[in-house]
Structures are given as C-alpha cells and as structure tokens.
Motif scaffolding. Structure first.
Motif, PDB file in Angstrom:
ATOM      1  N   THR A 203       0.844  -1.198   0.000  1.00 34.60           N
ATOM      2  CA  THR A 203       0.000   0.000   0.000  1.00 34.60           C
ATOM      3  C   THR A 203       0.881   1.252   0.000  1.00 34.60           C
ATOM      4  O   THR A 203       0.639   2.200  -0.742  1.00 34.60           O
ATOM      5  N   PHE A 204       1.932   1.241   0.811  1.00 39.84           N
ATOM      6  CA  PHE A 204       2.871   2.367   0.804  1.00 39.84           C
ATOM      7  C   PHE A 204       3.651   2.421  -0.514  1.00 39.84           C
ATOM      8  O   PHE A 204       3.988   3.498  -0.990  1.00 39.84           O
ATOM      9  N   TYR A 207       1.290   4.190  -2.719  1.00 37.36           N
ATOM     10  CA  TYR A 207       1.138   5.573  -2.268  1.00 37.36           C
ATOM     11  C   TYR A 207       2.368   6.405  -2.670  1.00 37.36           C
ATOM     12  O   TYR A 207       2.255   7.578  -3.036  1.00 37.36           O
ATOM     13  N   LEU A 208       3.532   5.773  -2.610  1.00 37.65           N
ATOM     14  CA  LEU A 208       4.774   6.491  -2.944  1.00 37.65           C
ATOM     15  C   LEU A 208       5.039   6.524  -4.451  1.00 37.65           C
ATOM     16  O   LEU A 208       6.098   6.953  -4.909  1.00 37.65           O
ATOM     17  N   ARG A 261      -7.533   1.107  -6.044  1.00 34.15           N
ATOM     18  CA  ARG A 261      -6.651   1.840  -5.134  1.00 34.15           C
ATOM     19  C   ARG A 261      -6.512   1.040  -3.847  1.00 34.15           C
ATOM     20  O   ARG A 261      -7.481   0.447  -3.376  1.00 34.15           O
ATOM     21  N   TYR A 263      -5.188   2.331  -0.878  1.00 28.17           N
ATOM     22  CA  TYR A 263      -5.322   3.134   0.343  1.00 28.17           C
ATOM     23  C   TYR A 263      -6.580   4.005   0.241  1.00 28.17           C
ATOM     24  O   TYR A 263      -7.025   4.360  -0.838  1.00 28.17           O
ATOM     25  N   VAL A 268      -4.992   9.091   3.152  1.00 29.66           N
ATOM     26  CA  VAL A 268      -4.470  10.344   2.577  1.00 29.66           C
ATOM     27  C   VAL A 268      -4.614  11.485   3.578  1.00 29.66           C
ATOM     28  O   VAL A 268      -3.730  12.339   3.678  1.00 29.66           O
ATOM     29  N   PRO A 274      -0.705  11.571  -2.202  1.00 25.06           N
ATOM     30  CA  PRO A 274       0.245  10.571  -2.692  1.00 25.06           C
ATOM     31  C   PRO A 274       1.181  11.167  -3.741  1.00 25.06           C
ATOM     32  O   PRO A 274       0.901  12.215  -4.298  1.00 25.06           O
ATOM     33  N   ARG A 275       2.281  10.469  -3.996  1.00 27.94           N
ATOM     34  CA  ARG A 275       3.221  10.935  -5.023  1.00 27.94           C
ATOM     35  C   ARG A 275       2.718  10.544  -6.417  1.00 27.94           C
ATOM     36  O   ARG A 275       2.291   9.410  -6.629  1.00 27.94           O
ATOM     37  N   PHE A 291       8.113  11.994   1.552  1.00 29.35           N
ATOM     38  CA  PHE A 291       7.988  10.643   0.991  1.00 29.35           C
ATOM     39  C   PHE A 291       9.069   9.713   1.556  1.00 29.35           C
ATOM     40  O   PHE A 291       8.818   8.553   1.857  1.00 29.35           O
ATOM     41  N   CYS A 294       8.003   8.761   4.951  1.00 23.70           N
ATOM     42  CA  CYS A 294       6.953   7.728   4.878  1.00 23.70           C
ATOM     43  C   CYS A 294       7.591   6.358   4.693  1.00 23.70           C
ATOM     44  O   CYS A 294       7.224   5.385   5.364  1.00 23.70           O
TER      45      CYS A 294
END
Ligand code: FE2
Length: 614
Positions: A203-204, A207-208, A261, A263, A268, A274-275, A291, A294
């Motif tokens: 998930t990260f 997100y990244l 998605r 997350y 958020v 997110p990036r 980031f 994170c």
C-alpha cells in the motif's frame, strides 16, 4: 495438499519426476525435481523476456523437460503452488462482503479468476497432456515454507512465511523437522487476509508512486534517506493483537474492496497527498523528504512487527534456526534486524523467497510430504537455470566485427581484474543462471566498489534508474567481517544477498559505490564452492587493489529481465555503457576493428579472435 485422486504412495526406491509450477499472479516459474533433488528451476520472464511474466510458464516447462530429457508422460506429478479454488473463494467472499463498494472491481476480479485461476487443472492437463489425477495443489504458504525449509542446510528449524496474500493466509508460523530421513512441515498458526504485512508495505509502495509487486525494494532503498517521523501514524494502521498476531485498521485501506486503489481517503488525510509516479523524488524539497520519511516509517514498523513475531517464535520453538519465506523475506533490512534481535542464531532465506520460488517449494513439498519420499539435502546454490553458451558469444561477436579474446581461467580472471581496477564496467556471464530475483555471480554486472562516479555511471549509462537506489557488494566469505559489521549468522544470511548490514566506518570511503546513504550494504558473502570463477576474480582483484570486493548488480537494463543467453548478454552489452563482456573463456571489449589502438585503455588487448590468447 489436494489431488484429483490420491496416487499410490511411492516406494522409497522409486525415482520420481515432479514438476512444480507457479503462475497466473506474478513471476511465473517452473521447477523440476528428479529423485528428490532439483534439476532445473527458471522464471518464465528469463525465457519469454517479458519482465515479471505471469502467464502459464510454457517456456520454463519446456526448458525443464528438455534439460532433463523427459517427456511429459514421464512426470509422476505436476504440482501447482496454490489452491486456486480457495483463492477464488477469497476473492468472491471479499467482493460480496464489500458490495456495493466492490461492484467496479468485481468484474475485474472475476475475469482474472475465471479466466485462469479457476481452471488451472484443465490448463495444466491440456498443455502437458498429463492425466488430471497427476495434478496436485499445495497451499500457497506451504509452498513458501517448503521452498525455505526443504532447501536449507538444517535438520530442524522454525518457519516463518509472510507475503501479500495467498489463498487466505498472509503469514504463517510453524516448524520443520527431518527425522529418520523424512521431512515434516507443520504450520501451526496463520494470519489471514486482509491483515497482511505484505499488503501494508505494498500500500505504501503504491502511495509512494511505485509499482506494486515490483518496486517494494525501492521503498526500502528510499527509507534510508528518511527518518521514521511518521512511525506513530503507521502504527495506527496496524496493531498487535493479544494472540501475538496483528490486525490492520480497515478504514485506512481499500485493497479489500477495490482493485483501483489500495489506500483510502482516511489514509491520505493522515499522510498527505500521494506521489505522482511521473514526478521525480527530489530529496531537497519538503515533499521529497516527506515521501522518504513515509518509506522510513513503514520500513521501521514492518521491522518491529517481524522482530516481535520472530522473537515469539524463537521462544515458543526453542530452536536456534529460522527459515523465512514469502515476498516479505526479500526485505534485507528487516532480515538483518530479525537476525540481530530475535534470538535466532541462523536465518535461512532461499534465493527465490517470493512466488517464483513456490515452484520449487511446491515440487519439494509434494516429494517429501505428500509422497513421503526420503529427505535429501538440496545443493546450496541458486544456479538452476539455462547454461550460457560461450561459443554463441564468439560466433555473434565474429559476425558483428567485434574484437574478442579467449583465455584460460587464470589468465581470464587476471585480465578482467585488471580491467575492473582500471574502472571498466563488466558484463559477467558464467554457467547456469540464477533462480530468483538476484544476480549472485552468474549473470552479473561487476564494477570497482570504490567510487561514486562508477555508481553514477552505472545508474545513468547502464541501469537507467533512480539515483537513490544502492548497489550491492560481493566479498569472499572468509574476509567479509573485515569490511562489514556482520552479526553472528550474518555471513550465512549474505549467501544469497538476503541481509543488509553496516559497512565498517573505516571502509565506507573505499567502498563508496556500494555503501548506501545510511552506511549499510546488501552484501553477498561468497563461498568459493558456490561460484569459483567469481571467487577467483575477487581474489585477483584484491591482489591488484588491496580490497577483494566488487560491486555486483543484475545483468540487465531498466525494464528488462536479467539476461539468460549469451546473445541477450551481447545485445545488452551493445546497447548500454558496458565496457567488457565475459562468457566462459571469451572476453569482448567495446571497440570496433577500426578503433585506433593507441587510444584504447590498458585492459583492451586488441587481439583478434584468431590470435586470441587461448
Ligand atoms: Fe506468496
């Protein structure tokens, strides 16, 4: 294990041919076990040349059978690495629970499952023309556990597997034992979807702005540039439970309700926007540092959870050895901490702990556990793929007007060591290719370990990848602790590059190209017997420079799988900034016949094939 019909238990003297398969999710692979020992194992991507190829592994199966000289009719069993019907049940159950929020992802999940996962037995039967009763299925995590325990040089060990998700399990814990020549594996505990360390990390990863199931190692690399300032927030997403497990807080995630998605908007709200994958990470900006923080935070929480779980397992099992499998076992930083802090004395991570490695795990599980065949110690190396054919390289080089030399072994390592000492970057092909994601000395790009310039040239001209990603060193195992701070058992963990350890401060400048920003390195500790030519090259390089260490990265360019054949090595060599290409006795330097020899670096001998120094 599930079978179409229970086959007869094999007599111990019967030679069995068992094909293991992993497919239809990520990194398909095939592995062949003959008479209890692996004969071949290869990922489909290495042959199809499609990175992370998840299709039915037609080419890998063909390689395995051809290499062993077997016809499919001679297979005693074909073992699929997971129970596809259970996986389908999980997808269906979760989609129904989440309805109507899941209505968009439901057709997608059904299409995937109905298209391939559901009908695995039929697909295998039709491809191989084997009777359906010869097709067996293992539990996904039993395959991971078998790949970890049955290939490790230990007779009794605790077992820990952790990944995104298999059928339902995302983490299992248990033990393996070899008694009276027979192996047993018992997985006593499991944690089930949606509670998952692998999916937390993925998930990260999403997100990244990185690719899920591919770029998790980029999160680990980025973590070294950040500080775990957000660790308390990550701990709000996942909590320890009273029974020693963990549970995610579902409102922060969406992977269980939609394929779009992973997350949620609450995630958020907690961590910020997110990036965008197309925005470069600029660590000089507050956003870039956020980031990195994170990444550092999720990495720290993952490590804490794994260390805690491993510590409990150590206490409960009373055993000194731990075998670790599943995609989470690719996290070398976490492995290093588990070894240092859990109390286990030795940690065994196989060269392919992810789903590709389940092909070998499923086949071994069927052989040892289902058929009850006697345990045999599996050779402790990763080289189960196709052999490089040096004659192919000579032929194509000659046709292409390239200069090449041929050497005997001693002269070859001296020649290549001299080139490396003069800052050449070398494509190195030797013997059979590695099974698993890491180049461990048979399909490697090698370079001097001392300068930032080398690392930058590799990133820019050859690998075309982000500057924050570190390169790994390879060192003879006997001298590893002179350069790296290895805990007890660290040299073993480094055998397949499965641990990240500090570089000794006094060596960080001399090893700048392989020292990560936090002073660590994912070191490969090389035993001579595993890759004798690379070992000899390290020794020769050490005699010239005083430091027997080389940078070792996989032989590929961005977006392509690691090279397999001499021709693929040659094609890559011609397309990127490599200076030298080595396969068997043949060495090619990047210079055409017309190049002025006076301008050539010292390591280019300039001799032609016909006058080579054989
Ligand atoms: Fe897995």
């Amino acid at each position: 294990m599930v079978a179409g019909a229970a086959p007869d238990r094999a007599d111990e003297s019967v030679l069995m041919n068992i094909l293991g398969l992993s497919a239809h999710y990520h990194d398909s692979a095939a592995a062949l076990i003959v008479d209890g020992l692996p004969v071949c194992a290869v990922q489909e991507e290495r042959l199809s040349r499609r990175k992370h190829d998840s299709g039915f592994p037609v080419a890998a199966i063909d390689y395995c059978l051809t290499h062993a000289g077997l016809d499919p009719s001679q297979l005693d069993a074909v073992v699929f690495y997971e129970r596809s019907l259970l996986k389908f049940e999980r997808i269906l159950t979760c989609a129904l629970r989440a309805f109507p929020r899941s209505w968009r992802s439901f057709p997608h999940a059904m299409r995937n499952s109905l298209g391939e996962k559901m009908w695995v037995r039929g697909i295998i039967a039709s491809h191989l023309e084997v009777p359906r009763q010869k097709i067996l299925f293992t539990d996904h995590h039993a395959s991971h556990a078998a790949a970890a325990f049955l290939t490790a040089p230990t007779r009794e060990a605790a077992i820990l597997t952790a990944d995104g998700v298999g059928e339902w399990a995302t983490l299992t814990a248990g033990r393996g034992r070899c008694e009276d020549g027979h192996a047993q594996i018992e997985l006593q505990r499991e944690i089930r979807y949606p509670h998952s360390l692998g999916l937390l990390y993925s998930t990260f990863t999403a997100y990244l702005g990185f690719a899920v199931n591919e770029d998790e190692y980029k999160v680990m690399g980025l973590a070294a540039y950040g500080r775990p300032t957000l660790a308390a927030d990550v701990r709000r997403l996942i909590r320890r439970t009273a029974d020693g497990g963990f549970a995610i807080e579902p409102e922060y995630f969406e992977y269980h309700t939609t394929a779009q998605r992973s997350y949620s908007s609450r995630f958020v709200d907690l961590f910020g926007p997110p990036r965008d994958p197309y925005d470069p990470i600029d660590l000089d900006t507050a956003e870039g540092r956020r980031f990195a923080n994170c990444a550092a935070s999720v990495q720290q929480v993952l490590e804490e959870l794994l260390v805690d779980i491993a510590r409990d397992l150590r206490r409960e099992s009373g055993l000194p050895d731990l075998c670790v499998g599943g995609g989470v076992a690719l996290n070398g930083v976490a492995n290093g901490r588990v070894l240092a802090e859990s109390g286990f004395e030795r940690l065994f991570v196989p060269p392919a702990p992810g789903d590709a490695g389940c092909a070998i795990g499923a086949a071994l599980y069927a052989d040892r556990i289902y058929f009850g065949n006697p345990h045999r110690e599996v050779p402790d190396h990763p080289f189960w793929g196709p052999e490089v054919d040096a004659a192919d390289l000579t032929r194509v080089a000659r046709e292409d007007g390239q200069i090449f030399d041929q050497f005997d072994d001693g002269a070859l390592v001296d020649h290549v060591a001299a080139a490396l000492a003069a800052d050449a970057i070398v494509g190195w092909m030797d013997g059979r290719c590695e099974f698993g994601p890491r180049a461990l000395g048979h399909r490697s790009i090698l370079a001097a370990p001392h300068s930032h310039e080398t690392r930058d040239r590799l990133n820019r001209d050859i690998k075309n990848r982000e500057g924050f990603r570190p390169f790994a060193p390879v060192v003879p195992i006997e001298v590893a602790s002179r350069y790296f701070e290895l805990p007890s058992g660290g040299a073993r963990l480094g055998r397949f590059m499965s641990g990240v350890f500090p570089v000794r401060p006094e060596w960080r400048d001399a090893l700048a190209a392989v020292t990560h920003v936090d002073g660590s390195a994912r070191v490969q500790t090389l035993e001579q017997a595993m890759a004798p030519r690379l070992y000899a090259l390290l020794q020769a390089y050490g005699r010239k420079t005083g430091v027997p260490i080389l940078l070792n990265t996989s032989f590929n360019v961005a977006g392509e799988p690691i090279v397999t054949t001499a021709l693929e090595g040659y094609s890559t060599f011609r397309r990127c900034g490599l200076d030298l290409l080595v396969a068997g006795p043949t060495v090619i330097s990047k210079r055409s016949r017309s190049t002025d020899e006076k301008e050539a670096p010292a390591w280019q001998s300039g001799s032609m094939a016909e006058s080579g120094a054989v």
